[in-house]
Design an enzyme around this catalytic site. Structure first.
Site, PDB file in Angstrom:
ATOM      1  N   HIS A 107       0.835  -1.203   0.000  1.00  0.00           N
ATOM      2  CA  HIS A 107       0.000   0.000   0.000  1.00  0.00           C
ATOM      3  C   HIS A 107       0.869   1.252   0.000  1.00  0.00           C
ATOM      4  CE1 HIS A 107      -3.525   2.459   0.749  1.00  0.00           C
ATOM      5  NE2 HIS A 107      -2.868   3.055   1.713  1.00  0.00           N
ATOM      6  N   ARG A 126     -11.850   1.092 -15.282  1.00  0.00           N
ATOM      7  CA  ARG A 126     -12.043  -0.186 -14.586  1.00  0.00           C
ATOM      8  C   ARG A 126     -13.436  -0.198 -13.949  1.00  0.00           C
ATOM      9  NH1 ARG A 126      -6.948   1.808 -12.973  1.00  0.00           N
ATOM     10  NH2 ARG A 126      -5.162   0.597 -13.761  1.00  0.00           N
ATOM     11  N   ARG A 182     -13.863  -0.908 -19.727  1.00  0.00           N
ATOM     12  CA  ARG A 182     -13.688  -2.354 -19.650  1.00  0.00           C
ATOM     13  C   ARG A 182     -14.878  -2.973 -18.935  1.00  0.00           C
ATOM     14  NH1 ARG A 182      -8.471  -4.444 -16.552  1.00  0.00           N
ATOM     15  NH2 ARG A 182      -9.651  -3.775 -14.720  1.00  0.00           N
ATOM     16  N   GLU A 192      -4.331 -10.058 -22.879  1.00  0.00           N
ATOM     17  CA  GLU A 192      -3.629 -10.219 -21.602  1.00  0.00           C
ATOM     18  C   GLU A 192      -3.377 -11.684 -21.269  1.00  0.00           C
ATOM     19  OE1 GLU A 192      -5.933  -8.498 -18.425  1.00  0.00           O
ATOM     20  OE2 GLU A 192      -7.821  -9.013 -19.391  1.00  0.00           O
ATOM     21  N   ASN A 196       0.244  -6.173 -17.519  1.00  0.00           N
ATOM     22  CA  ASN A 196       0.395  -6.734 -16.172  1.00  0.00           C
ATOM     23  C   ASN A 196       0.093  -8.228 -16.173  1.00  0.00           C
ATOM     24  OD1 ASN A 196       0.768  -4.061 -15.597  1.00  0.00           O
ATOM     25  ND2 ASN A 196      -1.081  -3.816 -14.390  1.00  0.00           N
ATOM     26  N   ASP A 197      -1.092  -8.592 -16.656  1.00  0.00           N
ATOM     27  CA  ASP A 197      -1.459 -10.006 -16.678  1.00  0.00           C
ATOM     28  C   ASP A 197      -0.729 -10.772 -17.770  1.00  0.00           C
ATOM     29  OD1 ASP A 197      -3.067 -10.502 -14.485  1.00  0.00           O
ATOM     30  OD2 ASP A 197      -4.896  -9.830 -15.480  1.00  0.00           O
ATOM     31  N   ARG A 225       2.926 -11.638  -9.897  1.00  0.00           N
ATOM     32  CA  ARG A 225       3.537 -10.321  -9.707  1.00  0.00           C
ATOM     33  C   ARG A 225       3.352  -9.776  -8.293  1.00  0.00           C
ATOM     34  NH1 ARG A 225      -0.426  -6.103 -11.112  1.00  0.00           N
ATOM     35  NH2 ARG A 225      -2.376  -7.079 -11.740  1.00  0.00           N
ATOM     36  N   CYS A 232      -2.345  -0.880 -22.163  1.00  0.00           N
ATOM     37  CA  CYS A 232      -2.984  -0.275 -20.988  1.00  0.00           C
ATOM     38  C   CYS A 232      -2.442  -0.816 -19.667  1.00  0.00           C
ATOM     39  CB  CYS A 232      -4.503  -0.436 -21.037  1.00  0.00           C
ATOM     40  SG  CYS A 232      -5.081  -2.134 -20.865  1.00  0.00           S
TER      41      CYS A 232
END
Length: 544
Positions: free
Chosen positions: A188, A293, A329, A428, A451-452, A462, A499
């Protein structure tokens, strides 16, 4: 001069006076009570008060940061109301006759340790969350009021770790940097620092006694310097001045097109989680929304949000962007995105389970409600709809069929729907990249979720610190899959964007330009720096 080293998780340099944020942990004695039912009622009241506090924390965080950061308090609300947690506390009070404070602390510690030992990184992260919510329930039972860590003059925050409930109480305008003994690049603290644009170094074994004088935090090198010499202090003051000058220079690029000196255009878009993020998008000159998102709308609810509520949200974003493209999305739930009002089935590996488009096609009632809301909002801006986690043609075709069904329903009911709505998918998964020729024939655009894609291609979680050194979006295998999708998009005459977090990586810009990426979508605060890099880009950079 003393130098302490850790892991730099947010770049930049800060010089300031240190402030220690005391840990909330305290030891509760095992006290017996006479009236067990009354003690049980005390616990339930404190539990309800702590849950209500999460909503306040959520709203307060939205005022300071993004919906993604605020999401943690929705998770906390679910943990506070967790049936297993509640049952164990009740059992301890009723069977052993202990006070509510002791029972709540013991069970929260037990759950924290249990989650810390799990292999799944997302579940491991819940360990610190259980510590946090346990402390909050204790505070309610003890009648303690939350206090801000420090206020007034700017300072550098030192802590064992920064819990979300502590962070939300900080005067973020006064915090110049974060230094913690614990944490990781996905903690965080790290996420908050990067979104705030301030330096942060985690994993620093600094002493309990902090210096009275200035401290230097170097987020690039991962260093914290106590009692810097006059020469070192002067050097870092010059670095700070260069930072300020650079930030001022970036403002000149706010309304500039993202075009290289050779004339190659690449759009810079923003990732958002709620209409509250629009101000940052506009302030940083985004050319559109590359990723909205929509799941955050669901996670901030007591039940699946109705069509009217979703419609108002989507319309607000479309109108706010004043004709610029907004890519929304569709619902991406499951894995690390859970709901308090819907229980996903137990899965050994949720990241590979019933999530995203798989969930939507299983719960078509939920999916159709969202599609109807999106179509109703479409006349108020330039809408594009994007599917996540695609692995097959069948998923795309069935989603298109449902979209047409929703459109036919609305037209029969007299609702207007925009004539032109782009329809795309996220690349992804390796599967989507490898069948991108077939997928390109079905859609208007691709958007690569790096990312994915990186996670699935390299078989690296990750969020897992044990293998985080293997997580590399620039790995040749990942880049090869992106290039494959880009070539297939070009053959089909559709555009392709990026993205994921790699979109903002300046080291990957030459590669993206070379393969013809049309759009990069990122955190709003990353836009101006990358636009400057594009506008001054020289082809020889690709060879470095």
């Amino acid at each position: 001069m003393e130098i302490y080293r850790g892991t730099g998780v947010s770049k930049g340099v800060s010089i300031g006076i240190p402030h220690w944020l005391a840990a909330q942990e305290r030891e509760i004695p095992r006290t017996l009570v006479d009236d067990r039912e009354a003690e049980l009622a005390r616990f339930h009241l404190a539990q309800a008060q702590a849950a209500a506090q999460q909503e306040l924390f959520y709203q307060k965080t939205l005022e300071k940061a993004t919906a993604q950061e605020a999401e943690v308090f929705q998770i906390h609300a679910m943990l506070i109301a967790d049936p297993d947690f509640t049952e164990e506390v009740e059992k301890l009070i009723l069977e052993q006759g202990v006070c509510a404070e002791y029972a709540a602390q013991q069970v929260s510690r037990q759950f924290s340790q249990m989650f810390a030992q799990l292999e799944d990184a997302y579940m491991q992260a819940r360990s610190a969350d259980f510590c946090d919510v346990g402390n909050q329930i204790l505070a309610e039972l003890l009648g303690e009021e939350a206090a801000a860590a420090c206020g007034g003059e700017p300072y550098i925050l030192f802590a064992e770790d920064l819990l979300p409930s502590q962070a939300v109480q900080l005067d973020l305008d006064a915090v110049q940097a974060f230094v913690t003994r614990q944490g990781s690049s996905v903690s965080h603290t790290a996420i908050l620092a990067r979104n705030m644009g301030i330096p942060a170094v985690v994993g620093v074994k600094f002493p309990d006694r902090l210096p009275a004088g200035p401290v230097v935090v170097d987020g690039e090198k991962g260093e914290v310097i106590f009692n810097p010499s006059p020469e070192v202090l002067l050097d870092y003051q010059r670095v700070q001045q260069a930072q300020r000058s650079y930030q001022e220079q970036l403002l000149a690029y706010r309304n500039q097109p993202s075009v290289t000196p050779a004339g190659q255009k690449i759009g810079l878009y923003a990732n958002i989680g709620s209409p509250g993020d629009l101000q940052a998008v506009l302030e940083n000159g985004a050319e559109g929304i590359g990723l909205f998102r929509s799941e955050f709308l669901y996670m901030d609810a007591q039940d699946f949000p109705p069509e009217e509520e979703q419609y108002r949200c989507y319309r607000e974003v479309l109108e706010g962007m004043q004709g610029k493209r907004v890519i929304i999305r569709t619902l991406d739930l499951g894995a690390d995105k859970q709901l308090g009002y819907y229980q996903f089935g137990k899965e050994e590996n949720p990241a590979l389970g019933c999530r995203a488009i798989r969930f939507c096609l299983r719960r078509r009632d939920v999916f159709l409600t969202q599609l109807r809301a999106l179509l109703r909002a479409s006349p108020y801006g330039r809408l594009a709809i994007m599917l996540p986690m695609v692995v097959s043609l069948e998923e795309v075709r069935e989603s298109k069929r449902l979209l047409q069904e929703a459109k036919a329903q609305l037209q029969a009911e007299g609702y207007p729907v925009a004539a032109q709505i782009e329809f795309g998918i996220m690349i992804e998964t390796p599967a989507a990249a490898l069948i991108s020729r077939e997928l390109a024939a079905e859609v208007d655009f691709f958007s690569v979720g790096t990312n994915d894609l990186t996670q699935y291609t390299l078989a690296v979680d990750r969020m897992n610190g044990e293998v985080s050194n293997l997580y590399d979006p620039a790995h040749p295998a990942v880049l090869r899959l992106i290039k494959e999708a880009a070539e297939r998009a070009r053959e089909a005459g559709i555009w392709i964007g990026i993205c994921g977090e790699a979109a903002a990586d300046p080291k990957l810009l030459p590669f993206f330009l070379e393969i013809g990426i049309a759009e990069l979508s990122m955190s709003p605060k990353s836009i101006l720096g990358l636009r400057r890099r594009i506008c001054t880009y020289q082809p020889e950079e690709a060879a470095r």
